[in-house]
Design a protein around this motif. Structure first.
Motif, PDB file in Angstrom:
ATOM      1  N   GLN A   1       0.737  -0.939  -0.002  1.00  0.00           N
ATOM      2  CA  GLN A   1      -0.074   0.020  -0.067  1.00  0.00           C
ATOM      3  C   GLN A   1       0.718   1.148   0.110  1.00  0.00           C
ATOM      4  O   GLN A   1       1.805   1.151   0.782  1.00  0.00           O
ATOM      5  N   VAL A   2       0.571   2.179  -0.789  1.00  0.00           N
ATOM      6  CA  VAL A   2       1.270   3.352  -0.760  1.00  0.00           C
ATOM      7  C   VAL A   2       0.198   4.648  -0.470  1.00  0.00           C
ATOM      8  O   VAL A   2      -0.856   4.623  -0.925  1.00  0.00           O
TER       9      VAL A   2
ATOM     10  N   PHE B   1       7.868  -0.295  -1.432  1.00  0.00           N
ATOM     11  CA  PHE B   1       7.170  -0.182  -2.776  1.00  0.00           C
ATOM     12  C   PHE B   1       8.230   0.597  -3.703  1.00  0.00           C
ATOM     13  O   PHE B   1       9.200   1.063  -3.160  1.00  0.00           O
ATOM     14  N   THR B   2       7.786   0.487  -5.091  1.00  0.00           N
ATOM     15  CA  THR B   2       8.835   1.019  -6.108  1.00  0.00           C
ATOM     16  C   THR B   2       7.975   1.923  -6.975  1.00  0.00           C
ATOM     17  O   THR B   2       6.630   1.365  -7.247  1.00  0.00           O
TER      18      THR B   2
ATOM     19  N   ALA C   1       2.632   2.546  -8.659  1.00  0.00           N
ATOM     20  CA  ALA C   1       3.683   1.908  -7.987  1.00  0.00           C
ATOM     21  C   ALA C   1       3.285   0.471  -7.594  1.00  0.00           C
ATOM     22  O   ALA C   1       2.353  -0.259  -7.997  1.00  0.00           O
ATOM     23  N   ARG C   2       4.370  -0.330  -7.239  1.00  0.00           N
ATOM     24  CA  ARG C   2       4.196  -1.666  -7.107  1.00  0.00           C
ATOM     25  C   ARG C   2       4.880  -2.013  -5.849  1.00  0.00           C
ATOM     26  O   ARG C   2       5.752  -1.392  -5.227  1.00  0.00           O
ATOM     27  N   THR C   3       4.400  -3.188  -5.135  1.00  0.00           N
ATOM     28  CA  THR C   3       4.966  -3.397  -3.736  1.00  0.00           C
ATOM     29  C   THR C   3       5.376  -4.940  -4.012  1.00  0.00           C
ATOM     30  O   THR C   3       5.338  -5.580  -5.036  1.00  0.00           O
TER      31      THR C   3
ATOM     32  N   TRP D   1       1.714  -3.272 -10.698  1.00  0.00           N
ATOM     33  CA  TRP D   1       1.632  -2.035 -11.102  1.00  0.00           C
ATOM     34  C   TRP D   1       0.129  -1.534 -10.526  1.00  0.00           C
ATOM     35  O   TRP D   1      -0.765  -1.945 -11.227  1.00  0.00           O
TER      36      TRP D   1
END
Length: 120
Positions: free
Chosen positions: A1-2, A29-30, A99-101, A106
């Motif tokens: 989660q972002v 995350f990225t 973003a992805r975790t 994505w």
């Protein structure tokens, strides 16, 4: 989660300036693309400016030469410097990122928005 949190909105007179900030937080995350969108009353949300993961920036025609986007990958922030504001810039401004975790692909994330009002 972002999580994305915007700040810096407010009331400004025509011709004035504001700087919006967006801070991303979360765990593991990225982030790839980041962008600012806005939604004026009664209108659809529209892209204002964005950056890709490699730093390429793009701007909507209606803000070119007035707005500048700044991305800090170390702090994971995205700022929007807005100059020469006019009443048509009045809107809620939203921060967006892709973003992805560790457990997701994505995903598009949105902040809750910050209100910018340009009025004399």
């Amino acid at each position: 989660q972002v999580q994305l949190v915007e700040s810096g909105g407010g009331l400004v007179q025509p011709g004035g300036s504001l700087r919006l900030s967006c801070a991303a937080s979360g765990t593991g995350f990225t982030i790839n693309n980041m962008a600012w969108y806005r939604q004026a009353p009664g209108k659809q949300r529209e892209l204002v400016a964005g950056t890709t993961g490699d730093g390429t920036t793009s701007y909507a025609d209606f803000v070119k030469g007035r707005f500048t986007i700044y991305r800090d990958n170390a702090k994971i922030t995205l700022d929007l410097q807005m100059n020469s504001l006019n009443p048509e810039d009045t809107a809620v401004y939203y921060c967006n990122c892709e973003a992805r975790t560790f457990t997701t692909g994505w995903i598009n994330y949105w902040g809750k928005g910050t209100l910018v009002t340009v009025s004399s």
